[in-house]
Design a protein around this motif. Structure first.
Motif, PDB file in Angstrom:
ATOM      1  N   THR A 196       0.701  -1.409   0.187  1.00  0.00           N
ATOM      2  CA  THR A 196      -0.005   0.280  -0.141  1.00  0.00           C
ATOM      3  C   THR A 196       0.844   1.478  -0.190  1.00  0.00           C
ATOM      4  N   VAL A 197       1.628   1.293   1.001  1.00  0.00           N
ATOM      5  CA  VAL A 197       2.893   2.657   1.273  1.00  0.00           C
ATOM      6  C   VAL A 197       3.240   2.903  -0.494  1.00  0.00           C
ATOM      7  N   PRO A 198       3.786   1.983  -1.214  1.00  0.00           N
ATOM      8  CA  PRO A 198       4.239   3.168  -2.685  1.00  0.00           C
ATOM      9  C   PRO A 198       3.274   3.649  -3.213  1.00  0.00           C
ATOM     10  N   THR A 199       1.410   2.819  -3.204  1.00  0.00           N
ATOM     11  CA  THR A 199       0.491   4.002  -3.970  1.00  0.00           C
ATOM     12  C   THR A 199       0.272   4.806  -3.539  1.00  0.00           C
ATOM     13  N   VAL A 200       0.108   4.982  -1.898  1.00  0.00           N
ATOM     14  CA  VAL A 200      -0.291   5.519  -1.263  1.00  0.00           C
ATOM     15  C   VAL A 200       0.351   7.584  -1.295  1.00  0.00           C
ATOM     16  N   LEU A 201       1.958   6.781  -1.343  1.00  0.00           N
ATOM     17  CA  LEU A 201       3.214   7.742  -1.652  1.00  0.00           C
ATOM     18  C   LEU A 201       3.314   8.642  -2.866  1.00  0.00           C
ATOM     19  N   ASP A 202       2.712   7.574  -3.964  1.00  0.00           N
ATOM     20  CA  ASP A 202       3.287   8.604  -5.611  1.00  0.00           C
ATOM     21  C   ASP A 202       2.812   9.893  -5.302  1.00  0.00           C
ATOM     22  N   GLY A 203       3.736  10.090  -6.081  1.00  0.00           N
ATOM     23  CA  GLY A 203       3.815  11.789  -6.243  1.00  0.00           C
ATOM     24  C   GLY A 203       4.159  12.820  -5.271  1.00  0.00           C
ATOM     25  N   LEU A 204       4.090  12.391  -3.937  1.00  0.00           N
ATOM     26  CA  LEU A 204       4.512  13.407  -2.866  1.00  0.00           C
ATOM     27  C   LEU A 204       6.132  13.388  -3.506  1.00  0.00           C
ATOM     28  N   PRO A 205       6.145  15.419  -1.949  1.00  0.00           N
ATOM     29  CA  PRO A 205       7.771  15.276  -1.643  1.00  0.00           C
ATOM     30  C   PRO A 205       8.248  14.408  -1.430  1.00  0.00           C
ATOM     31  N   VAL A 206       8.556  13.115  -0.960  1.00  0.00           N
ATOM     32  CA  VAL A 206       8.880  11.908  -0.162  1.00  0.00           C
ATOM     33  C   VAL A 206       9.664  11.243  -0.889  1.00  0.00           C
ATOM     34  N   ASP A 207      11.173  11.341  -0.674  1.00  0.00           N
ATOM     35  CA  ASP A 207      12.515  10.483  -0.701  1.00  0.00           C
ATOM     36  C   ASP A 207      12.180   9.148  -0.175  1.00  0.00           C
ATOM     37  N   LEU A 208      11.364   7.989  -1.092  1.00  0.00           N
ATOM     38  CA  LEU A 208      11.141   6.592   0.469  1.00  0.00           C
ATOM     39  C   LEU A 208      12.169   6.403   0.136  1.00  0.00           C
ATOM     40  N   VAL A 209      12.411   5.217   1.388  1.00  0.00           N
ATOM     41  CA  VAL A 209      13.769   4.483   1.145  1.00  0.00           C
ATOM     42  C   VAL A 209      12.935   3.199   2.321  1.00  0.00           C
ATOM     43  N   PRO A 210      12.446   2.360   1.007  1.00  0.00           N
ATOM     44  CA  PRO A 210      11.969   1.240   1.271  1.00  0.00           C
ATOM     45  C   PRO A 210      12.442   0.228   1.770  1.00  0.00           C
ATOM     46  N   MET A 211      12.225  -0.080   3.088  1.00  0.00           N
ATOM     47  CA  MET A 211      12.774  -1.458   3.928  1.00  0.00           C
ATOM     48  C   MET A 211      11.815  -3.203   3.900  1.00  0.00           C
ATOM     49  N   TYR A 212      12.615  -3.818   3.718  1.00  0.00           N
ATOM     50  CA  TYR A 212      11.638  -5.211   3.680  1.00  0.00           C
ATOM     51  C   TYR A 212       9.745  -5.299   2.926  1.00  0.00           C
ATOM     52  N   PHE A 213      10.197  -4.285   1.457  1.00  0.00           N
ATOM     53  CA  PHE A 213       9.105  -4.160   0.999  1.00  0.00           C
ATOM     54  C   PHE A 213       8.293  -5.974   0.814  1.00  0.00           C
ATOM     55  N   GLU A 214       8.626  -6.571  -0.149  1.00  0.00           N
ATOM     56  CA  GLU A 214       8.583  -7.523  -0.183  1.00  0.00           C
ATOM     57  C   GLU A 214       7.515  -8.541   0.664  1.00  0.00           C
TER      58      GLU A 214
END
Length: 461
Positions: A196-214
């Motif tokens: 869910t996180v990638p879709t919710v935060l998509d396009g926001l001014p957020v530099d997302l550092v993902p951990m254990y998204f698999e």
């Protein structure tokens, strides 16, 4: 369809039908045949002609979810299967489509577990007193006798992806248009936050550092339970290493969200409750805020300072949601990092709380530690569990020990709460385990330690 066992003796499902949901080990305690029976019972008890079903990433979840859908369809309900989703995404579907829902997940429990969280149309909770007992009774009967023949017009099974609608709806509730750029580490714990996180935060001014998204229901890195400090260690280290503005950790079904600040220090969920309460009261002047009795004293203080009405309730989502509905509250928070919103059908969503946190942090220039400092006012013990066989007896002994203290009040809204001018503690039994849970808060750390040690000495005597 499950066949008759040939026995008229109903199985006892009390071991897996809990106070608020169904949960047990697969396949030892339950599996797809029983899931089908639960689906038929759910459709019967809710009387719904249409329901929505979703599931998490556990290996057993797709099969259990499909079996449940077949059972519901056999009773005439049309089933919309939304597939992989978080629990709050299922609540969104239930509210948005206005139909009862069932989510297959065991939240933060180990991989061998699975379960069902159920709700009525509009994400209204189903618990022991609101339909779950009836579902269990029907399931016990039909497990012994076999399901009745399917109705003359069985329901249909259709698929629908609601992730984009869910993300768009959440973002419509929080103004993120003017936040400054933020670096955010997110630990999904191989759970549904990775979905869910990638879709919710998509396009926001957020530099997302993902951990254990698999998505991996065997949880290879750590348990997806951010309540346990050991499961935050990786997130804390990554926040410090990357110089991030904050870190977020979701549990397995991504309905709870925990935060750590720019130093990697955990943010008290009561401080998040107070912060979000202040934001909701800015939109809804004079509104009501629900908080459970183990949240910090800072929550009702902040609510009063912002012109709101604070209502204290028992621990547990069914109590919070009931109070939300009865009082028209705009927001509710629990110290376990469950956050409830009137704008989200009174259901809990950690993702919406996370968006509020991003909006508050990104709307000013200071760090998160400074932002939450004014909402985190008192030292606290955190929840301390003690294994106790005689819960009532030990609780009575604690009450007796404090009876002679001056200026102390008692209440038994949920367990035993003892309150003095500068400290309070709550001691309450677990609903499912032989445990007593202690929470202490005071004006200074020394008093926290003193009261904690005094109570534990009695509890563990």
């Amino acid at each position: 369809m499950p066949q008759s066992s040939g026995s008229s003796v109903s199985p006892d499902l009390s071991q897996i039908v809990k106070a608020y949901d169904i949960r047990g080990v697969v396949p030892d305690q339950w599996g797809e045949p029983l899931a089908e029976v639960f689906g038929a019972a759910f459709a019967t008890v809710t009387g719904a002609d249409a329901i929505v079903v979703g599931h998490d990433m556990r290996p057993s979840s797709p099969g259990l979810s499909r079996a449940f859908a077949r059972g519901a369809a056999s009773r005439g309900a049309d089933v919309t299967e939304i597939g992989l989703c978080s629990t709050d995404e299922l609540y969104f579907a239930s509210g948005h489509l206005d139909r009862p829902g069932a989510m297959f997940t065991a939240s933060h429990n180990p991989a061998r577990y699975n379960g069902i969280k159920m709700c009525r149309a509009g994400a209204a909770p189903i618990g022991q007193d609101t339909g779950l007992a009836e579902i269990r009774d029907l399931a016990e009967r039909w497990s012994a006798t076999g399901l009745p023949a399917a109705t003359d017009e069985p329901g249909t099974l259709t698929s629908r992806d609601v992730l984009g609608e869910y993300a768009g709806f959440l973002r419509s509730l929080v103004d993120l248009s003017r936040i400054r750029p933020l670096k955010v580490v997110v630990d999904a714990g191989n759970g549904m936050g990775g979905h869910t996180v990638p879709t919710v935060l998509d396009g926001l001014p957020v530099d997302l550092v993902p951990m254990y998204f698999e998505l991996d229901g065997t949880f290879p890195h750590h348990e997806a339970n951010p309540l346990d400090p050991k499961n935050l260690v990786d997130l804390q280290a990554e926040v410090r290493a990357t110089g991030a503005d904050l870190g977020l950790a979701f549990d397995g079904d991504a309905d709870r969200c925990f935060a750590v600040d720019e130093h990697g220090d955990p943010v008290n969920p009561s401080a998040v409750t107070a912060l979000v309460a202040a934001r909701e009261l800015a939109k809804n002047p004079g509104g009501t805020i629900i908080h459970n009795l183990i949240t910090s004293r800072s929550v009702p203080e902040v609510v009063a300072e912002h012109g709101g009405i604070a209502v204290r309730t028992r621990v547990g989502h069914s109590f919070i949601k009931q109070q939300m509905a009865e009082s028209g509250a705009v927001f509710g928070g629990e110290h376990s990092a469950h956050y409830y919103f009137r704008d989200f059908w009174n259901a809990d969503t950690g993702m919406l709380a996370a968006l509020h946190l991003l909006a508050a942090l990104g709307g000013q220039d200071g760090p998160l530690s400074a932002l939450v400092d004014s909402y985190d006012r008192y030292p606290a013990s955190g929840e301390i569990n003690s294994t106790v066989t005689d819960q009532a007896g030990r609780t009575a002994a604690v009450r007796a020990a404090f009876t002679e203290d001056e200026h102390v009040t008692f209440d038994e809204l949920d367990g035993l709460t003892v309150t003095a001018d500068d400290w309070w503690f709550n001691l309450r039994p677990s609903n499912t385990e032989p445990l007593l849970r202690l929470n202490v808060e005071a004006g200074d750390s020394e008093t926290v330690d003193r009261i904690r040690d005094r109570v534990l000495a009695i509890v563990r005597a």
